[in-house]
Design a protein around this motif. Structure first.
Motif, PDB file in Angstrom:
ATOM      1  N   SER A  74      20.245   0.144 -57.006  1.00 29.12           N
ATOM      2  CA  SER A  74      21.226  -0.395 -57.976  1.00 29.12           C
ATOM      3  C   SER A  74      21.168  -1.910 -57.994  1.00 29.12           C
ATOM      4  O   SER A  74      21.290  -2.539 -59.049  1.00 29.12           O
ATOM      5  N   TYR A  75      21.002  -2.499 -56.800  1.00 32.48           N
ATOM      6  CA  TYR A  75      20.899  -3.963 -56.698  1.00 32.48           C
ATOM      7  C   TYR A  75      19.701  -4.462 -57.511  1.00 32.48           C
ATOM      8  O   TYR A  75      19.830  -5.371 -58.344  1.00 32.48           O
ATOM      9  N   LEU A  76      18.543  -3.845 -57.270  1.00 30.90           N
ATOM     10  CA  LEU A  76      17.339  -4.283 -57.990  1.00 30.90           C
ATOM     11  C   LEU A  76      17.548  -4.151 -59.491  1.00 30.90           C
ATOM     12  O   LEU A  76      17.208  -5.040 -60.275  1.00 30.90           O
ATOM     13  N   PHE A  77      18.130  -3.017 -59.882  1.00 30.18           N
ATOM     14  CA  PHE A  77      18.324  -2.764 -61.312  1.00 30.18           C
ATOM     15  C   PHE A  77      19.305  -3.773 -61.910  1.00 30.18           C
ATOM     16  O   PHE A  77      19.025  -4.399 -62.933  1.00 30.18           O
ATOM     17  N   SER A  78      20.436  -3.963 -61.245  1.00 27.16           N
ATOM     18  CA  SER A  78      21.458  -4.824 -61.862  1.00 27.16           C
ATOM     19  C   SER A  78      21.026  -6.285 -61.861  1.00 27.16           C
ATOM     20  O   SER A  78      21.499  -7.076 -62.673  1.00 27.16           O
ATOM     21  N   GLU A  79      20.099  -6.655 -60.989  1.00 24.21           N
ATOM     22  CA  GLU A  79      19.581  -8.032 -60.993  1.00 24.21           C
ATOM     23  C   GLU A  79      18.369  -8.172 -61.918  1.00 24.21           C
ATOM     24  O   GLU A  79      17.749  -9.239 -61.979  1.00 24.21           O
ATOM     25  N   GLY A  80      18.010  -7.068 -62.580  1.00 22.50           N
ATOM     26  CA  GLY A  80      16.932  -7.111 -63.566  1.00 22.50           C
ATOM     27  C   GLY A  80      15.537  -7.248 -62.979  1.00 22.50           C
ATOM     28  O   GLY A  80      14.619  -7.739 -63.640  1.00 22.50           O
ATOM     29  N   LYS A  81      15.349  -6.767 -61.730  1.00 27.48           N
ATOM     30  CA  LYS A  81      14.032  -6.977 -61.119  1.00 27.48           C
ATOM     31  C   LYS A  81      13.415  -5.709 -60.539  1.00 27.48           C
ATOM     32  O   LYS A  81      12.528  -5.782 -59.702  1.00 27.48           O
ATOM     33  N   ILE A  82      13.885  -4.567 -61.022  1.00 21.35           N
ATOM     34  CA  ILE A  82      13.397  -3.324 -60.422  1.00 21.35           C
ATOM     35  C   ILE A  82      11.893  -3.119 -60.700  1.00 21.35           C
ATOM     36  O   ILE A  82      11.140  -2.672 -59.832  1.00 21.35           O
ATOM     37  N   HIS A  83      11.439  -3.487 -61.918  1.00 19.06           N
ATOM     38  CA  HIS A  83      10.005  -3.327 -62.220  1.00 19.06           C
ATOM     39  C   HIS A  83       9.162  -4.298 -61.393  1.00 19.06           C
ATOM     40  O   HIS A  83       8.110  -3.945 -60.884  1.00 19.06           O
ATOM     41  N   HIS A  84       9.668  -5.523 -61.265  1.00 19.65           N
ATOM     42  CA  HIS A  84       8.929  -6.531 -60.493  1.00 19.65           C
ATOM     43  C   HIS A  84       8.812  -6.083 -59.022  1.00 19.65           C
ATOM     44  O   HIS A  84       7.774  -6.263 -58.394  1.00 19.65           O
ATOM     45  N   PHE A  85       9.909  -5.513 -58.521  1.00 18.16           N
ATOM     46  CA  PHE A  85       9.888  -5.065 -57.125  1.00 18.16           C
ATOM     47  C   PHE A  85       8.803  -4.006 -56.928  1.00 18.16           C
ATOM     48  O   PHE A  85       8.033  -4.062 -55.966  1.00 18.16           O
ATOM     49  N   LEU A  86       8.726  -3.078 -57.863  1.00 18.28           N
ATOM     50  CA  LEU A  86       7.703  -2.026 -57.739  1.00 18.28           C
ATOM     51  C   LEU A  86       6.300  -2.627 -57.840  1.00 18.28           C
ATOM     52  O   LEU A  86       5.413  -2.297 -57.053  1.00 18.28           O
ATOM     53  N   ASN A  87       6.122  -3.529 -58.801  1.00 19.31           N
ATOM     54  CA  ASN A  87       4.796  -4.130 -58.978  1.00 19.31           C
ATOM     55  C   ASN A  87       4.369  -4.976 -57.775  1.00 19.31           C
ATOM     56  O   ASN A  87       3.180  -5.148 -57.520  1.00 19.31           O
ATOM     57  N   ALA A  88       5.361  -5.510 -57.065  1.00 26.20           N
ATOM     58  CA  ALA A  88       5.034  -6.350 -55.906  1.00 26.20           C
ATOM     59  C   ALA A  88       4.391  -5.534 -54.781  1.00 26.20           C
ATOM     60  O   ALA A  88       3.688  -6.072 -53.930  1.00 26.20           O
ATOM     61  N   GLN A  89       4.624  -4.226 -54.773  1.00 22.04           N
ATOM     62  CA  GLN A  89       4.013  -3.314 -53.781  1.00 22.04           C
ATOM     63  C   GLN A  89       4.183  -3.810 -52.347  1.00 22.04           C
ATOM     64  O   GLN A  89       3.228  -3.855 -51.568  1.00 22.04           O
ATOM     65  N   PHE A  90       5.402  -4.230 -52.011  1.00 24.65           N
ATOM     66  CA  PHE A  90       5.656  -4.631 -50.623  1.00 24.65           C
ATOM     67  C   PHE A  90       5.410  -3.441 -49.691  1.00 24.65           C
ATOM     68  O   PHE A  90       5.789  -2.320 -50.009  1.00 24.65           O
ATOM     69  N   ASP A  91       4.806  -3.717 -48.536  1.00 26.28           N
ATOM     70  CA  ASP A  91       4.705  -2.656 -47.524  1.00 26.28           C
ATOM     71  C   ASP A  91       6.085  -2.357 -46.957  1.00 26.28           C
ATOM     72  O   ASP A  91       6.384  -1.234 -46.564  1.00 26.28           O
ATOM     73  N   ALA A  92       6.923  -3.380 -46.864  1.00 30.69           N
ATOM     74  CA  ALA A  92       8.304  -3.204 -46.391  1.00 30.69           C
ATOM     75  C   ALA A  92       9.154  -4.255 -47.110  1.00 30.69           C
ATOM     76  O   ALA A  92       8.639  -5.298 -47.517  1.00 30.69           O
ATOM     77  N   VAL A  93      10.445  -3.984 -47.236  1.00 30.73           N
ATOM     78  CA  VAL A  93      11.329  -4.914 -47.945  1.00 30.73           C
ATOM     79  C   VAL A  93      11.403  -6.229 -47.159  1.00 30.73           C
ATOM     80  O   VAL A  93      11.656  -6.210 -45.949  1.00 30.73           O
ATOM     81  N   PRO A  94      11.173  -7.392 -47.816  1.00 33.96           N
ATOM     82  CA  PRO A  94      11.332  -8.654 -47.085  1.00 33.96           C
ATOM     83  C   PRO A  94      12.753  -8.750 -46.508  1.00 33.96           C
ATOM     84  O   PRO A  94      13.723  -8.365 -47.174  1.00 33.96           O
ATOM     85  N   ARG A  95      12.857  -9.251 -45.280  1.00 31.54           N
ATOM     86  CA  ARG A  95      14.171  -9.318 -44.608  1.00 31.54           C
ATOM     87  C   ARG A  95      15.169 -10.124 -45.442  1.00 31.54           C
ATOM     88  O   ARG A  95      16.314  -9.747 -45.597  1.00 31.54           O
ATOM     89  N   ARG A  96      14.698 -11.212 -46.022  1.00 30.63           N
ATOM     90  CA  ARG A  96      15.616 -12.059 -46.786  1.00 30.63           C
ATOM     91  C   ARG A  96      16.081 -11.353 -48.070  1.00 30.63           C
ATOM     92  O   ARG A  96      17.219 -11.523 -48.508  1.00 30.63           O
ATOM     93  N   GLU A  97      15.225 -10.533 -48.639  1.00 34.98           N
ATOM     94  CA  GLU A  97      15.632  -9.791 -49.836  1.00 34.98           C
ATOM     95  C   GLU A  97      16.680  -8.735 -49.484  1.00 34.98           C
ATOM     96  O   GLU A  97      17.619  -8.501 -50.251  1.00 34.98           O
ATOM     97  N   PHE A  98      16.532  -8.119 -48.317  1.00 32.95           N
ATOM     98  CA  PHE A  98      17.549  -7.146 -47.903  1.00 32.95           C
ATOM     99  C   PHE A  98      18.874  -7.858 -47.650  1.00 32.95           C
ATOM    100  O   PHE A  98      19.939  -7.359 -48.004  1.00 32.95           O
ATOM    101  N   ARG A  99      18.797  -9.053 -47.096  1.00 33.43           N
ATOM    102  CA  ARG A  99      20.002  -9.854 -46.889  1.00 33.43           C
ATOM    103  C   ARG A  99      20.652 -10.189 -48.245  1.00 33.43           C
ATOM    104  O   ARG A  99      21.868 -10.117 -48.410  1.00 33.43           O
TER     105      ARG A  99
END
Ligand SMILES: Cc1cc2nc3c(=O)[nH]c(=O)nc-3n(C[C@H](O)[C@H](O)[C@H](O)COP(=O)(O)OP(=O)(O)OC[C@H]3O[C@@H](n4cnc5c(N)ncnc54)[C@H](O)[C@@H]3O)c2cc1C
Length: 438
Positions: A78-103
């Motif tokens: 929901s956070y990714l979606f409401s901040e308008g970055k859900i597609h970018h997050f998927l395209n970034a293909q992180f192996d794990a969520v960056p700690r600062r992004e989870f914060r």
């Protein structure tokens, strides 16, 4: 009690992930009044420890709510979606969520929830039929409280008097370690935080590198976190329930044997360190600047007027080595349960298991008060509940257990998921369960 004073269903003390999860899962219950307070001026989560490349050590679904209520509006998705970055997050293909992004996600959830308040330390909690919670700003009353004050930095007792600009806990790394150029740095502690600090100190541009970095660990080697599937079973609700029923001696030995299931170094960090060491020694010809010293204990530290001197015992040799000299000492020696001075008026009424407040199967303290007035203890019972207790893995499930106990006496969260592939229970208990389940 002042006439007409509001009595909350629940007051939460501390707003880290544990109580923020509870606040988020309670949010849709419109008839339930709750308030959560934290002494920090605004939301923060390990803010001194955002090393470049640091990631979450658990799957992204282990957010505040998803594993209990995937429809809750406070999920990471929901956070990714409401901040308008859900597609970018998927395209970034992180192996794990960056700690600062989870914060950032956690901060977003705390900002959206009007039941959450910062800059309000809880000073004292009394009981007069309701819990009377004194904060710095006001007196509030509730039927239940949820204590989620987490952990605090731990440094060996002999080093505490030296803490300052040149000797500090790794939780202050971001604040204090900004100029290590040309210095001799000693890092003590072989878990993830020590590894991240070590990697960071040896990774800067060559002209900013320290003169020497020494990394000392009690463990026999720099061991990885065991993130394999059956070990991850320890972080499932069914294992938490299984563990809770066992006797204290079994639990203590189990926690010691399985420490690497929660406190090892992530394989990526280990690989990054090894590759950096290779580059420094063989590609950039920097000699063998970093020194790695596992299997040792630092027993004492003193300042000889010019530098820090660390007394070190080599375990296998059974004797003291030459001291390690350093200009900066970083203690990556972990975290311990936060003190709870505000519980002092209630302390004689609580039961204890060693240093922990004894909890029941709903995470409520065992005490001599009325059964419908509960003191929930979140992330305060690792010895009783196991490795998952300080971890993010079960926070949503634990919060749901608390909500079920608070609102309907308990049970709902427990019925929801199918049993593990592993048979943890002895076979007689297992066949009884199967029989009951039909
Ligand atoms: C650098 C780092 C990275 C981590 N990464 C992960 C990870 O990737 N995955 C994982 O599973 N676990 C991780 N952990 C484990 C970590 O313990 C949990 O992620 C989490 O922070 C625990 O949440 P908590 O709410 O129980 O405690 P905390 O986050 O410690 O929050 C407790 C809060 O209580 C407040 N408080 C204390 N006393 C009072 C008072 N008297 N009145 C009001 N407020 C008070 C504090 O200000 C604090 O905000 C990490 C830990 C560290 C140190």
């Amino acid at each position: 009690m002042p006439r007409g004073a509001m009595i909350y269903h629940c007051i939460g003390i501390g707003v880290g992930p544990s109580n923020l999860s509870l606040a988020s899962l309670l949010y849709p219950y419109k008839g339930v009044n709750c308030v959560f307070v934290d002494r920090k001026p605004e939301f923060a989560w390990h803010d001194g420890m955002y090393f470049p490349g640091a990631t979450l050590q658990v799957a992204l679904f282990k957010d505040l709510v998803t594993l209990s209520d995937p429809t809750n509006p406070f999920s990471f998705i929901s956070y990714l979606f409401s901040e308008g970055k859900i597609h970018h997050f998927l395209n970034a293909q992180f192996d794990a969520v960056p700690r600062r992004e989870f914060r950032n996600y956690l901060k977003w959830a705390s900002d959206l929830n009007e039941n959450v308040h910062f800059g309000e330390e809880v000073i004292e909690i009394r009981f007069d039929g309701h819990f009377v919670v004194e904060t710095e700003k006001r007196t509030i009353r509730a039927e239940n409280i949820a204590v989620g004050v987490g952990t605090e930095a731990h440094v060996p007792s002999f080093a505490r008097k030296h803490i300052g600009p040149t000797q500090f806990h790794v939780s202050e790394y971001g604040l204090r370690a900004n100029s290590l150029k040309g210095k001799r740095v000693a890092i003590v502690g072989g878990g993830q935080s020590g590894a991240e600090a070590f990697l960071d100190t040896i990774s800067c541009d060559n002209d900013l590198l320290p003169k020497q970095v020494t990394w000392i660990s009690r463990r026999e080697n720099f061991f990885p976190l065991d993130d394999s599937p059956f070990v991850n079973d320890y972080f499932m609700p069914c294992f938490s329930e299984y563990f809770f029923d066992k006797d204290a001696n079994f639990k203590k030995a189990f926690l010691e044997r399985n420490i690497l299931a929660s406190d090892g170094i992530s394989e990526k960090t280990i690989r990054d360190i090894y590759q950096r060491l290779y580059t420094l020694r063989f590609v950039e010809d920097r000699g063998d600047m970093p020194v790695m010293m596992p299997g040792r204990t630092v027993d004492q530290v003193r300042h000889d007027g010019r530098q820090w001197e660390l007394a070190v015992t080599h375990h296998a040799a059974g004797s003291e080595e030459k001291p390690v000299y350093a200009d900066i000492v970083i203690w990556a020696t972990g975290f311990r349960g936060h003190s709870m001075p505000f519980l002092a008026p209630l302390a004689p009424r609580l039961e204890y298991e060693d240093v922990e407040v004894r909890i029941d199967s709903n995470f409520a303290a065992v005490w001599d008060g009325p059964a419908d007035r509960r003191i929930f203890m979140l992330n305060a019972a690792r010895q009783q509940r196991g490795l998952a207790e300080p971890n993010l893995s079960l926070i949503a499930w634990r919060s749901q257990c608390v909500i079920d106990a608070m609102l309907s006496g308990g049970g709902g969260a427990r019925a929801a998921q199918k049993r593990s592939f592993v048979t943890w229970q002895p076979s007689h208990a297992w066949s009884e369960q199967q029989h009951r389940a039909g």
